[in-house]
Enzyme design. Sequence first.
Site, PDB file in Angstrom:
ATOM      1  N   GLN A   1       2.214  25.979 -24.441  1.00  0.00           N
ATOM      2  CA  GLN A   1       2.058  24.575 -24.809  1.00  0.00           C
ATOM      3  C   GLN A   1       0.605  24.273 -25.187  1.00  0.00           C
ATOM      4  O   GLN A   1       0.334  23.492 -26.091  1.00  0.00           O
ATOM      5  CB  GLN A   1       2.511  23.669 -23.660  1.00  0.00           C
ATOM      6  N   HIS A   9      18.271  12.252 -23.699  1.00  0.00           N
ATOM      7  CA  HIS A   9      18.872  11.255 -22.828  1.00  0.00           C
ATOM      8  C   HIS A   9      17.885  10.125 -22.579  1.00  0.00           C
ATOM      9  O   HIS A   9      16.767  10.185 -23.104  1.00  0.00           O
ATOM     10  CB  HIS A   9      19.346  11.884 -21.517  1.00  0.00           C
ATOM     11  N   LYS A  44      20.502   8.284 -14.358  1.00  0.00           N
ATOM     12  CA  LYS A  44      21.703   8.977 -13.903  1.00  0.00           C
ATOM     13  C   LYS A  44      22.781   7.958 -13.558  1.00  0.00           C
ATOM     14  O   LYS A  44      22.504   6.895 -13.055  1.00  0.00           O
ATOM     15  CB  LYS A  44      21.391   9.785 -12.635  1.00  0.00           C
ATOM     16  N   THR A  45      24.014   8.347 -13.834  1.00  0.00           N
ATOM     17  CA  THR A  45      25.117   7.531 -13.367  1.00  0.00           C
ATOM     18  C   THR A  45      26.046   8.475 -12.634  1.00  0.00           C
ATOM     19  O   THR A  45      25.807   9.674 -12.577  1.00  0.00           O
ATOM     20  CB  THR A  45      25.915   6.899 -14.521  1.00  0.00           C
ATOM     21  N   LYS A  49      16.275   8.630  -8.930  1.00  0.00           N
ATOM     22  CA  LYS A  49      16.015   9.055 -10.294  1.00  0.00           C
ATOM     23  C   LYS A  49      16.592   8.090 -11.323  1.00  0.00           C
ATOM     24  O   LYS A  49      17.710   7.623 -11.183  1.00  0.00           O
ATOM     25  CB  LYS A  49      16.615  10.447 -10.499  1.00  0.00           C
ATOM     26  N   HIS A  98      14.181  10.508 -22.047  1.00  0.00           N
ATOM     27  CA  HIS A  98      13.275  10.814 -23.151  1.00  0.00           C
ATOM     28  C   HIS A  98      12.801   9.559 -23.870  1.00  0.00           C
ATOM     29  O   HIS A  98      11.869   9.605 -24.659  1.00  0.00           O
ATOM     30  CB  HIS A  98      13.978  11.700 -24.187  1.00  0.00           C
ATOM     31  N   THR A 110      16.363  21.395 -24.439  1.00  0.00           N
ATOM     32  CA  THR A 110      17.125  21.977 -23.329  1.00  0.00           C
ATOM     33  C   THR A 110      18.600  21.577 -23.381  1.00  0.00           C
ATOM     34  O   THR A 110      19.406  22.135 -22.658  1.00  0.00           O
ATOM     35  CB  THR A 110      16.532  21.533 -21.972  1.00  0.00           C
ATOM     36  N   ARG A 112      14.403  28.552 -13.971  1.00  0.00           N
ATOM     37  CA  ARG A 112      15.592  28.157 -14.712  1.00  0.00           C
ATOM     38  C   ARG A 112      16.132  29.308 -15.544  1.00  0.00           C
ATOM     39  O   ARG A 112      15.413  30.245 -15.867  1.00  0.00           O
ATOM     40  CB  ARG A 112      15.256  26.974 -15.621  1.00  0.00           C
ATOM     41  N   ASP A 120       4.129  14.164 -15.660  1.00  0.00           N
ATOM     42  CA  ASP A 120       4.262  15.547 -15.213  1.00  0.00           C
ATOM     43  C   ASP A 120       3.676  16.535 -16.220  1.00  0.00           C
ATOM     44  O   ASP A 120       3.552  17.717 -15.924  1.00  0.00           O
ATOM     45  CB  ASP A 120       5.742  15.876 -14.945  1.00  0.00           C
ATOM     46  N   LYS A 171       9.938  21.375 -11.648  1.00  0.00           N
ATOM     47  CA  LYS A 171      11.118  22.173 -11.307  1.00  0.00           C
ATOM     48  C   LYS A 171      10.812  22.999 -10.061  1.00  0.00           C
ATOM     49  O   LYS A 171       9.770  23.635  -9.986  1.00  0.00           O
ATOM     50  CB  LYS A 171      11.470  23.126 -12.458  1.00  0.00           C
TER      51      LYS A 171
END
Length: 427
Positions: free
Chosen positions: A173, A43, A232-233, A229, A46, A38, A84, A194, A80
């Site tokens: 999948q 990141h 994240k920053t 979460k 993962h 994606t 998307r 998930d 989600k």
Amino acid sequence: MNFVEELRWRGMLHDIMPGTEELLNKGMASGYIGFDPTADSLHVGHLTQIMTLIHFQRAGHKPYALVGGATGMVGDPSGKSAERNLLSEDVLQHNLESVKTQLQKFLDFNTGANSAQMVNNYDWFKNFTFLDFIRDVGKHITVNYMMAKDSVKKRLEGDTGMSFTEFTYQLVQGYDFYYLWKNNNCVLQMGGSDQWGNIVTGTEFIRRKDGGEAFALTTQLIKKADGTKFGKTESGAVWLDPARTTPYQFYQFWLNTTDVDAKAYIRIFTLFERDVIEALEAEHEVAPHTRTLQKALAKDITIRVHSEADYEKAIKSSEFLFGSTGIEFLNELNDEEVLGLFGGVPNFTVSKSELADGITAADLLAGKTAVFPSKTEAKKTIQGGGVSINRNKIGTADDVYNTSHLINSKFLVAQKGKKNYFLIIAE
RNA sequence: GGGGGGAUACCAGAGCGGUCAAAUGGGACGGACUGUAAAUCCGUUGCUUCGGCUACGAAGGUUCGAAUCCUUCUCCCCCCA
């Protein structure tokens, strides 16, 4: 080493299908995890999946890293709340290559029988026609079954709806799993919690189509202790690509982990043995302010994701920026050394001649550079006492800066808050 | 196809003709404290040449004046068929 046991003590295990552990204990098995392209970089989110594959291989099993050239075209509805946008094919292709390269760094592709292997589901989907798909795959799974999945149910109950495309994702999948099971003897699919629904659709499909048996294992979704979460920053996701998140920023991200989270993360994101971890924890307990856990965590991950050299640089920068060394220290360095020290910090260039005439703080930080997105915001933060230049708090937004403020007649060090450094280069 | 409800700042959500750049909560950012931690407290949260300017799904209209009223359009949700 017992793979499942290893995940268990590390607190990574979420759910496991009965029989999985017995199967793995019998000997080498093959398992896979899928990564959808994606973005053109993975990141830190993962990283759990990557670690799972690493443990899998270390336990003597054969790991497959699947890149989703096909699934990436569909879009996974799991987790989600809204439909998307589809990525264009060339973006997808670009992402795919990048992700592949990153994954290759973590697994051993040349270690005999249990060498890791990279597969792309586009390879078996590209010539699969729609009609063949609905006859060979769709026929085996009922819509009732598909609708019962959480990922689907939530969207049906919600108010945004769901396209047929995303609804189909689990079948795509699921077929991946079947394909790998059939052709590569891959008996286990792993993933984040998930993914349980999607994975089970696969095992179900294998059972109904060929009467075969396959297994599922999911890992805990990483969350911070405060429930927010992970990964994240202020400036967004923490990427593995050094061009997106510099090694210094990457190191800082881990170093800033809270005490509570560090205890969990050191188990999940490092390969340290249990006794080593417990020793580190004990040390941390005695002197929490030295942040033993955070440092060990940050070091280990930075070295594995980037390199030893990158880690050394990150340490040097961190020590200078957050240590007791005064700003004058820069005077002892040449330009190269200063740039090296600030290598991981966002930097901006301003014209020296303009600076010679004097520039107000607001213009400097919001106009000439992008430390702030707008002058208003720069002013407000300055008013709140949150901005420094060369370690001195800026009094008002109208304060004027000129060449006399330059360090080594070339640099200005700007700080937004305590932790966000920026290097301004005049030339 | 019929009927009803809705679209407001990052999100949730008030406002229903002027006093609205828009309550409140969350988030985010900044400050104090500290250990580059947690908790707590405080501040900020559209842009600006500080005159103003642009904003409440989109486009028109009524009015001295609209997020608030009218018309059309787009999208979403619910009920009935």
